[in-house]
Motif scaffolding. Structure first.
Motif, PDB file in Angstrom:
ATOM      1  N   ASP A 174     -19.301  55.807  27.628  1.00  0.00           N
ATOM      2  CA  ASP A 174     -19.981  56.924  26.972  1.00  0.00           C
ATOM      3  C   ASP A 174     -21.147  56.339  26.186  1.00  0.00           C
ATOM      4  O   ASP A 174     -20.962  55.772  25.107  1.00  0.00           O
ATOM      5  CB  ASP A 174     -19.000  57.665  26.043  1.00  0.00           C
ATOM      6  N   LYS A 206     -20.557  58.705  31.192  1.00  0.00           N
ATOM      7  CA  LYS A 206     -21.387  59.788  30.663  1.00  0.00           C
ATOM      8  C   LYS A 206     -22.561  59.210  29.877  1.00  0.00           C
ATOM      9  O   LYS A 206     -22.492  59.067  28.661  1.00  0.00           O
ATOM     10  CB  LYS A 206     -20.550  60.718  29.779  1.00  0.00           C
ATOM     11  N   GLN A 208     -26.054  59.517  28.011  1.00  0.00           N
ATOM     12  CA  GLN A 208     -26.721  60.626  27.339  1.00  0.00           C
ATOM     13  C   GLN A 208     -28.040  60.160  26.744  1.00  0.00           C
ATOM     14  O   GLN A 208     -28.111  59.099  26.139  1.00  0.00           O
ATOM     15  CB  GLN A 208     -25.840  61.183  26.210  1.00  0.00           C
TER      16      GLN A 208
END
Length: 285
Positions: A174, A206, A208
Motif C-alpha cells: 500500500d 494499491k 496511490q
C-alpha cells in the motif's frame, strides 16, 4: 540513539542487530531507535532483525530519523526472522533542506510482518529514495505501507518495491504519495512489481498518487505476473535446465533492487538470502 554531529562523515556503517531470544512463549519486544544526522553529516546504517527459531514472539519497534540540512543517510534493513515471529516496525523520516535519504528494505522472514514508512519533507531540494524487496512463502504474510508527503516545493522521491510470492504466501503493498498544493516542482515516482510463482499465492497492491499542485512530474504503477515464457525459452534453448533457468530469472528480478546496496558484503548477504530459497527448495519451480 545514533547521533552524527555537524559536517562529520562516517565512512564505515553502523550495524544494529535486533536479536530476539527468549525461553518464554509470546515474548513482546518494543524498542525505539532515534537517529539524528546534523547539518552536513553523512552516515550509513544497517538494521538486522533476527530471532530464535524455537519460540514465537512479537517485535513492535519504531525508528525515528531526522536529517538536517545537507545531511545524507544510507539505510539498509534486513528482516529475516523465523516463521514463528510476528514483526511490526515503523520508520518515521523527517528531511530538511537538500538532505538525502537512501533506504533499502529486504524482508524474507516472519510468519507475519508489516513495515510502515512515513516520510515528510521539511525543506526544499530534499531527495528520498525508497527501495524494497520481499519474498513470501507458505504460511507467510508480508505487508508494506508507504506514506510520502510532499508539502514543500522542489523535492523528489522514488519508491521502487518488488515481491516474489510462492506457495500460499500473501503480499500486501500500500503505497501513497501526497503532493500538497504548494509543493510545486515535485518529482515523485512509485512502482510496485510482483512475480507470482504459484497458483495459491496472493498479492494485494494499491499504489496511490494524490496531487493538488499543478507543476509536478509524478507517476505510479503496479504489476503482478508470472515468469515470462519467452525468457524461460531463451535460457532453456542454451542448455540450462528448467529449475536453474527459473532461478536465474527470479534472481535477476531481485537484483534490480539489490543493486542499490553499495556495500559488497551486504549485497552478497542479501542476494544469498534469496538464492537460499531455491537451494533449500522452499520455492518449488
Amino acid at each position: 540513539f545514533i547521533h552524527v554531529p555537524e559536517n562529520v562523515s562516517v565512512s564505515r556503517p553502523c550495524a544494529v542487530v535486533y536479536l530476539n531470544i527468549s525461553h518464554d512463549e509470546n515474548l513482546l519486544c518494543q524498542p525505539r531507535s532515534l537517529v539524528i544526522l546534523e547539518a552536513g553529516a553523512r552516515g550509513k546504517l544497517i538494521d538486522r532483525y533476527i530471532g530464535d527459531g524455537q519460540r514465537s514472539y512479537f517485535f513492535n519497534g519504531v525508528t525515528e530519523i531526522s536529517l538536517f540540512e545537507h545531511a545524507s543517510l544510507e539505510h539498509v534493513r534486513l528482516q529475516q526472522e523465523t516463521r514463528l515471529a510476528h514483526h511490526l516496525s515503523r520508520i518515521a523520516l523527517r528531511q530538511q533542506t537538500a538532505s538525502e535519504y537512501s533506504g533499502v528494505n529486504i524482508a524474507t522472514g516472519g510468519a507475519w510482518s508489516r513495515t510502515d514508512i512515513n516520510a515528510r519533507f521539511e525543506g526544499p531540494h530534499a531527495v528520498c529514495d525508497l527501495n524494497g524487496l520481499y519474498s513470501v512463502g507458505d504460511q507467510q504474510t508480508t505487508d508494506f505501507h508507504l506514506d510520502v508527503l510532499h508539502n514543500v516545493p522542489h523535492c523528489s522521491s522514488r519508491e521502487n518495491f518488488k515481491g516474489i510470492v510462492y506457495g500460499n504466501g500473501r503480499a500486501v503493498f500500500d503505497g501513497r504519495i501526497l503532493v500538497e498544493k504548494h509543493a510545486q516542482k515535485t518529482d515523485a515516482q512509485l512502482s510496485n512489481k510482483n512475480l507470482l510463482l504459484s497458483e495459491n499465492g496472493e498479492v494485494d497492491t494499491k499504489p496511490q498518487l494524490e496531487i493538488h499542485a499543478d507543476d509536478v512530474k509524478c507517476s505510479h504503477g503496479t504489476t503482478v505476473g508470472k515468469i515470462d515464457p519467452n525468457q524461460l525459452f531463451y535460457l532453456r534453448s542454451r542448455g540450462i535446465d528448467q529449475h536453474r533457468a527459473r532461478q536465474m530469472i527470479c534472481l535477476g528480478f531481485a537484483e534490480q533492487v539489490l543493486s542499490h546496496l553499495d556495500d559488497e558484503a551486504v549485497h552478497d548477504y542479501a542476494y544469498g538470502q534469496i538464492a537460499d530459497l531455491f537451494d533449500q527448495q522452499e520455492i518449488v519451480l
